[in-house]
Scaffold this motif. Sequence first.
Motif, mmCIF file in Angstrom:
data_model
loop_
_atom_site.group_PDB
_atom_site.id
_atom_site.type_symbol
_atom_site.label_atom_id
_atom_site.label_comp_id
_atom_site.label_asym_id
_atom_site.label_seq_id
_atom_site.Cartn_x
_atom_site.Cartn_y
_atom_site.Cartn_z
ATOM 1 N N LEU A 1 -19.890 -6.663 42.229
ATOM 2 C CA LEU A 1 -21.456 -6.678 41.978
ATOM 3 C C LEU A 1 -21.496 -7.593 40.618
ATOM 4 O O LEU A 1 -22.781 -7.971 40.081
ATOM 5 N N ASP A 2 -20.496 -7.579 39.829
ATOM 6 C CA ASP A 2 -20.220 -8.064 38.421
ATOM 7 C C ASP A 2 -19.848 -9.553 38.377
ATOM 8 O O ASP A 2 -19.497 -9.947 37.279
ATOM 9 N N ASN B 1 -27.239 -3.078 38.935
ATOM 10 C CA ASN B 1 -25.921 -3.098 38.850
ATOM 11 C C ASN B 1 -25.170 -1.815 39.456
ATOM 12 O O ASN B 1 -25.989 -0.974 39.609
ATOM 13 N N ALA B 2 -23.908 -1.804 39.472
ATOM 14 C CA ALA B 2 -23.208 -0.636 40.330
ATOM 15 C C ALA B 2 -23.486 0.788 39.338
ATOM 16 O O ALA B 2 -23.700 1.727 40.086
ATOM 17 N N LYS C 1 -28.540 -6.697 46.344
ATOM 18 C CA LYS C 1 -27.306 -6.926 45.434
ATOM 19 C C LYS C 1 -27.115 -8.369 44.823
ATOM 20 O O LYS C 1 -27.482 -9.196 45.648
ATOM 21 N N THR D 1 -27.965 -3.549 53.955
ATOM 22 C CA THR D 1 -27.738 -2.881 52.611
ATOM 23 C C THR D 1 -28.744 -2.011 52.445
ATOM 24 O O THR D 1 -29.771 -2.051 52.873
ATOM 25 N N VAL E 1 -22.526 -3.505 51.501
ATOM 26 C CA VAL E 1 -21.837 -4.636 50.819
ATOM 27 C C VAL E 1 -20.476 -5.089 51.654
ATOM 28 O O VAL E 1 -19.624 -4.448 51.814
ATOM 29 N N PHE F 1 -20.299 -0.760 46.817
ATOM 30 C CA PHE F 1 -20.538 -1.599 45.557
ATOM 31 C C PHE F 1 -19.722 -1.000 44.510
ATOM 32 O O PHE F 1 -19.823 -1.612 43.561
#
Length: 508
Positions: free
Chosen positions: A167-168, A5-6, A190, A185, A161, A132
């Motif tokens: 990302l979530d 994740n970020a 991702k 990327t 990205v 991201f």
Amino acid sequence: MKILNAKELAEVDENTIKKQNISSWDLMERAAKKAFESMKSYTSSKQQCIHIFAGIGNNGGDGLAIAYFLTQENNNVKVYLVEYADSKSDDNAKNFERLESKTKLEIISVSDENFQIELNPNDFCIDSIFGFGLNRPMPDFVQKLIKEINQSQTFRIAIDVPSGVYLDRIPKEDEEIFNADLTLTFQLPKLPFFLPQVGFNVGKLEIIDIGLDQETIDSIEAKVEYLNQNLASTYVQKRSRFSHKGTFGHALIIGGSRYMLGSVILSASSCMRSGVGKTSVLMPKIGHQNMINHRPEVMLVPHESEDFISEKNLDFEPNAIGIGVGISMESEAETALKFWLENSKKPMVIDADALNLISENESLLQLIPKNSILTPHPGELKRLIGNWSDDFDKIEKIKSFSKKFQLIILAKDSFSICVNGDEVFVNSTGNSGMATAGSGDVLMGLITSLLAQNYEPKSAAVLGMYLHGLAGNLAARVTSEESLVASDLIDYFGLAFSEIKPRTNVKK
């Protein structure tokens, strides 16, 4: 390969800088240089104009560095600084100053909706506006700009990205996303790249190794893995030269009904081609001769039901059972399914009509042996777990379902995902040609074969998912995606296994 994740990605960047004793600008320079080298094969002419849209953060700094490298090789470059805030990041400012002082480029400011852009079909557009770290909707003028770029006929490249991708979570319907033909990327994939609601914006994906600290990556307990060849090969069991057919297990395929006999023939053929020692098939009596004609190696389980699968006390104990393909939704099939679920002591592979019968009768769900593998397509999945609000919510619902019933869920899709509790594996293989009738039947037979060979259920599901897609890729190279049919996949299992087996060097 881990999917982070970020917050985790930022931690990897920070530790790389510390451990390698470099500045954040040095790392940016390295990443931009790698991206520049990767895109060279796409920018075929010095006369083509390369439009670079750079934000004021670090993703924009990557774009400004790429612009500098392009000018050093005399490319025709235009740079647009998309000023969505008042100040630049430090590394962005450093690259901005380099462009101003060492090149003759005019850097065009874009700060409101009045900006007009002219793009020709032969041009290239590079997106480095947001990276991201995006956590809120982009300003309206940025969304308008991206919409105009998306409507052009240019070749579009996203750096790290595509702008507009979180990302979530999934962007709302009215939010624009840069629609890339190619996404370059950095270091790790991702998660949204592989989700149907966003993935089409990614285009072709290239993962560029920029030398981030591997020790830090390894130390992060990521729950999402990108299933590439390196990871898939770790699940392959070695076969001993001193083996016999009993060594590699006995699989039982249960499926078929009067008008759906092809599905069980495909599953049985797939099972036989996947390394199992023996394959038995329980199918309606009406299909026995067809099975003998298509797959004489299969052993038929005798029974009297002409049109449907039935209950049957076996005179052998299979190492694994795959059930569901083509069994229909009739009451006879439901009665037989209940019998097999009640009497199976080992994990099973459950697909197709069996899943639909289970979704209509929760008491059947309670009978499924723990660690069984369910292989639903999107419609079957929705009937099992209910509706979801977006693709991230879908994954969370699958995880909850998996944990509640202690089952492994292989959700078939453009990028299939395999969920075992909190573990999520995103498949890297497969193509649109596999969106064809019978492809799932082949997958069921393949996984049942692996399970019968004493693979752990998770290993059988993950490896089967990868091999299935790889066989599809190998077949499509010869037949094309358009002409691919399910039986083609089986023909390429041998090459698929050969391609992922760990290599050992033997000295002579």
